[in-house]
Design a protein around this motif. Structure first.
Motif, PDB file in Angstrom:
ATOM      1  N   LEU A 240      -3.134   4.857  -4.505  1.00  0.00           N
ATOM      2  CA  LEU A 240      -4.023   3.827  -5.040  1.00  0.00           C
ATOM      3  C   LEU A 240      -5.241   3.640  -4.144  1.00  0.00           C
ATOM      4  CD1 LEU A 240      -1.412   1.135  -6.202  1.00  0.00           C
ATOM      5  CD2 LEU A 240      -2.850   2.549  -7.689  1.00  0.00           C
ATOM      6  N   GLU A 241      -5.008   3.546  -2.862  1.00  0.00           N
ATOM      7  CA  GLU A 241      -6.117   3.328  -1.931  1.00  0.00           C
ATOM      8  C   GLU A 241      -7.040   4.550  -1.866  1.00  0.00           C
ATOM      9  OE1 GLU A 241      -4.293   2.056   1.697  1.00  0.00           O
ATOM     10  OE2 GLU A 241      -3.564   0.181   0.808  1.00  0.00           O
ATOM     11  N   HIS A 242      -6.483   5.736  -2.077  1.00  0.00           N
ATOM     12  CA  HIS A 242      -7.292   6.959  -2.106  1.00  0.00           C
ATOM     13  C   HIS A 242      -8.357   6.886  -3.203  1.00  0.00           C
ATOM     14  CE1 HIS A 242      -8.301  11.234  -1.910  1.00  0.00           C
ATOM     15  NE2 HIS A 242      -8.107  11.306  -3.223  1.00  0.00           N
ATOM     16  N   PHE A 243      -8.020   6.226  -4.315  1.00  0.00           N
ATOM     17  CA  PHE A 243      -8.961   6.095  -5.429  1.00  0.00           C
ATOM     18  C   PHE A 243      -9.679   4.747  -5.428  1.00  0.00           C
ATOM     19  CE2 PHE A 243      -6.031   9.393  -6.975  1.00  0.00           C
ATOM     20  CZ  PHE A 243      -6.949  10.366  -7.348  1.00  0.00           C
ATOM     21  N   GLY A 244      -9.639   4.058  -4.295  1.00  0.00           N
ATOM     22  CA  GLY A 244     -10.399   2.824  -4.140  1.00  0.00           C
ATOM     23  C   GLY A 244      -9.804   1.623  -4.854  1.00  0.00           C
ATOM     24  N   ILE A 245      -8.511   1.670  -5.175  1.00  0.00           N
ATOM     25  CA  ILE A 245      -7.850   0.572  -5.888  1.00  0.00           C
ATOM     26  C   ILE A 245      -7.134  -0.310  -4.865  1.00  0.00           C
ATOM     27  CG2 ILE A 245      -6.100  -0.026  -7.626  1.00  0.00           C
ATOM     28  CD1 ILE A 245      -6.662   2.877  -8.763  1.00  0.00           C
ATOM     29  N   THR A 246      -7.569  -1.546  -4.760  1.00  0.00           N
ATOM     30  CA  THR A 246      -7.006  -2.460  -3.751  1.00  0.00           C
ATOM     31  C   THR A 246      -6.322  -3.683  -4.363  1.00  0.00           C
ATOM     32  OG1 THR A 246      -9.159  -3.578  -3.557  1.00  0.00           O
ATOM     33  CG2 THR A 246      -8.714  -1.770  -2.025  1.00  0.00           C
ATOM     34  N   ASP A 247      -6.532  -3.932  -5.645  1.00  0.00           N
ATOM     35  CA  ASP A 247      -5.928  -5.094  -6.300  1.00  0.00           C
ATOM     36  C   ASP A 247      -4.559  -4.693  -6.843  1.00  0.00           C
ATOM     37  OD1 ASP A 247      -5.419  -7.512  -7.477  1.00  0.00           O
ATOM     38  OD2 ASP A 247      -6.917  -7.302  -9.083  1.00  0.00           O
ATOM     39  N   TYR A 248      -3.577  -4.644  -5.947  1.00  0.00           N
ATOM     40  CA  TYR A 248      -2.238  -4.207  -6.375  1.00  0.00           C
ATOM     41  C   TYR A 248      -1.147  -4.998  -5.656  1.00  0.00           C
ATOM     42  CZ  TYR A 248      -2.085  -1.479  -1.972  1.00  0.00           C
ATOM     43  OH  TYR A 248      -2.107  -1.093  -0.659  1.00  0.00           O
ATOM     44  N   GLN A 249       0.032  -5.007  -6.285  1.00  0.00           N
ATOM     45  CA  GLN A 249       1.257  -5.547  -5.697  1.00  0.00           C
ATOM     46  C   GLN A 249       2.352  -4.514  -5.935  1.00  0.00           C
ATOM     47  OE1 GLN A 249       2.223  -9.652  -6.918  1.00  0.00           O
ATOM     48  NE2 GLN A 249       0.115  -9.840  -7.671  1.00  0.00           N
ATOM     49  N   ILE A 250       2.818  -3.872  -4.893  1.00  0.00           N
ATOM     50  CA  ILE A 250       3.829  -2.823  -4.995  1.00  0.00           C
ATOM     51  C   ILE A 250       5.010  -3.191  -4.100  1.00  0.00           C
ATOM     52  CG2 ILE A 250       4.289  -0.347  -4.880  1.00  0.00           C
ATOM     53  CD1 ILE A 250       1.985  -1.013  -6.728  1.00  0.00           C
ATOM     54  N   PHE A 251       6.219  -3.189  -4.672  1.00  0.00           N
ATOM     55  CA  PHE A 251       7.412  -3.549  -3.908  1.00  0.00           C
ATOM     56  C   PHE A 251       8.484  -2.479  -4.056  1.00  0.00           C
ATOM     57  CE2 PHE A 251       5.596  -7.661  -5.311  1.00  0.00           C
ATOM     58  CZ  PHE A 251       5.305  -8.203  -4.065  1.00  0.00           C
ATOM     59  N   GLN A 252       9.310  -2.363  -3.008  1.00  0.00           N
ATOM     60  CA  GLN A 252      10.530  -1.583  -3.130  1.00  0.00           C
ATOM     61  C   GLN A 252      11.566  -2.496  -3.754  1.00  0.00           C
ATOM     62  OE1 GLN A 252      12.357  -0.380   0.533  1.00  0.00           O
ATOM     63  NE2 GLN A 252      13.969   0.823  -0.476  1.00  0.00           N
ATOM     64  N   GLY A 253      12.171  -2.073  -4.842  1.00  0.00           N
ATOM     65  CA  GLY A 253      13.129  -2.953  -5.500  1.00  0.00           C
ATOM     66  C   GLY A 253      13.846  -2.290  -6.658  1.00  0.00           C
ATOM     67  N   ASP A 254      14.786  -3.034  -7.211  1.00  0.00           N
ATOM     68  CA  ASP A 254      15.694  -2.580  -8.246  1.00  0.00           C
ATOM     69  C   ASP A 254      15.092  -2.847  -9.621  1.00  0.00           C
ATOM     70  OD1 ASP A 254      17.850  -2.218 -10.007  1.00  0.00           O
ATOM     71  OD2 ASP A 254      19.295  -2.839  -8.493  1.00  0.00           O
ATOM     72  N   ALA A 255      14.936  -1.810 -10.434  1.00  0.00           N
ATOM     73  CA  ALA A 255      14.365  -1.968 -11.777  1.00  0.00           C
ATOM     74  C   ALA A 255      15.270  -2.758 -12.715  1.00  0.00           C
ATOM     75  CB  ALA A 255      14.072  -0.599 -12.387  1.00  0.00           C
ATOM     76  N   GLY A 256      16.497  -2.957 -12.327  1.00  0.00           N
ATOM     77  CA  GLY A 256      17.391  -3.785 -13.124  1.00  0.00           C
ATOM     78  C   GLY A 256      17.261  -5.260 -12.817  1.00  0.00           C
ATOM     79  N   ASN A 257      16.369  -5.598 -11.902  1.00  0.00           N
ATOM     80  CA  ASN A 257      16.190  -7.005 -11.499  1.00  0.00           C
ATOM     81  C   ASN A 257      14.704  -7.278 -11.269  1.00  0.00           C
ATOM     82  OD1 ASN A 257      16.952  -9.607 -10.782  1.00  0.00           O
ATOM     83  ND2 ASN A 257      17.182  -9.063  -8.616  1.00  0.00           N
ATOM     84  N   ILE A 258      13.878  -6.892 -12.234  1.00  0.00           N
ATOM     85  CA  ILE A 258      12.428  -6.979 -12.084  1.00  0.00           C
ATOM     86  C   ILE A 258      11.960  -8.414 -11.910  1.00  0.00           C
ATOM     87  CG2 ILE A 258      10.201  -6.410 -13.140  1.00  0.00           C
ATOM     88  CD1 ILE A 258      11.674  -4.276 -14.785  1.00  0.00           C
TER      89      ILE A 258
END
Length: 339
Positions: A240-258
């Motif tokens: 994301l940062e490589h393409f200049g995208i800074t407005d993000y929220q990324i977490f390590q987590g379980d897709a069964g408990n979004i």
């Protein structure tokens, strides 16, 4: 159907079916709207046409489908700048066009047709010259571009109002800082975001290397992601940062408990992992069932790509559209547009 001269007068023959799609934004009379032709990708024309309609709905544009066959779709609709989001359209033409006293050029595109392109280009240019009184021709950098599509023997003539340079190759997975071969082609990833009717933000709960989020971010959307792999989360942030995208929220987590990470989102767009990449929840139970239940809790709109057909009605979703995307001879992906 043949579009004559610069006014694009339509002659509808018995060979043409006038298709009016059932949608919530149709109004009975669209007399002040123009007829726009979308020259669609020949690789997946049904998906390309659906992407166009999805943007009409996303931006609440009243529209009526006048014609759709193979790579040509014509709508009665107003032009709006967000059409620039389209990834599976080559050009948008205004069939109700006129020309100014500026330079112009005529080009012909043949689709399933046997026609002499040079002769047809000359004929159209001559007709326009007669109508407008000697417009200057510039074959290299014209100020006005007239385009004629000849598909299955039918001619469609319009003025180009939007062109889509093919810039996706430079964003293919192998050119990103963090690479994984399972990532979607960026053109398909962008189409999925549009099919998801995403207007402000998008969540990918199986974000992998961030292919979908990259395209959403480049369209100006807020991007949110989740992945059970710490390595993938780190890689997504790098990409994301490589393409200049800074407005993000990324977490390590379980897709069964979004819902533990995101209580509510505008839309979910995701490509489910398959094969060796399919470890996406921690429990080892029916991982798709748990994930889809969690998605249902946080959004009313989703576009989900599955490695095999899935009964989304059992998860209280409504399937708006379904497409089969052929990856190679022995692998299909199934695209579901859900509400």
């Amino acid at each position: 159907m043949k579009m004559h001269g610069s006014r694009g007068v339509v002659q509808i023959t018995s060979e043409i079916r006038l298709i009016i799609k059932d949608n919530p934004f149709i109004i009975p009379h669209l007399c002040c709207f123009m007829r726009l032709l979308f020259y669609l990708s020949g690789e997946h024309p049904l998906l390309a046409e659906a992407e166009v309609r999805a943007l009409f709905e996303t931006y609440e544009q009243p529209w009526k489908t006048l014609f759709f066959d193979h790579q040509v779709a014509i709508y009665e609709v107003d032009f709006f700048p967000e059409l620039s989001r389209l990834s599976m359209t080559h050009q948008v033409l205004n069939l109700d066009f006129s020309l100014e006293k500026k330079t112009f050029r005529v080009r012909v595109k043949r689709i399933l047709s046997d026609v002499n392109s040079l002769q047809l280009e000359k004929k159209i240019a001559d007709d326009l010259q007669k109508e407008y009184g000697g417009l200057p021709v510039d074959l290299e950098t014209p100020e006005q571009k007239v385009y004629c599509i000849v598909q299955k023997g039918k001619e469609f003539v319009g003025r180009t109002v939007m062109d889509f340079p093919y810039m996706y190759e430079e964003r293919k997975p192998q050119y990103r800082p963090y690479f994984h071969p399972s990532s979607l082609h960026p053109r398909i990833a962008r189409a999925l975001v549009n099919l998801g009717r995403c207007k402000k933000e998008v969540l990918d709960p199986f974000c992998g290397t961030g292919g979908i989020l990259i395209e959403a971010g480049l369209m100006g959307l807020t991007v949110k992601g989740l992945d059970i792999s710490e390595e993938m989360v780190t890689g997504t942030k790098q990409n994301l940062e490589h393409f200049g995208i800074t407005d993000y929220q990324i977490f390590q987590g379980d897709a069964g408990n979004i819902e533990s990470y995101f209580s509510e989102v505008d839309a979910v767009v995701t490509d489910l992992p398959y094969g060796r990449a399919s470890r996406i929840v921690s429990s080892g139970n029916d991982l798709y069932f748990e994930a889809f239940q969690s998605i249902r809790e946080i959004t009313k709109r989703a576009c989900i790509v599955c490695p095999h057909p899935y009964n989304f009605e059992s998860q209280d979703f409504t399937v708006k559209e379904r497409f089969v995307l052929r990856v190679h001879k022995s692998l299909n992906r199934y695209i579901y547009v859900l509400s």
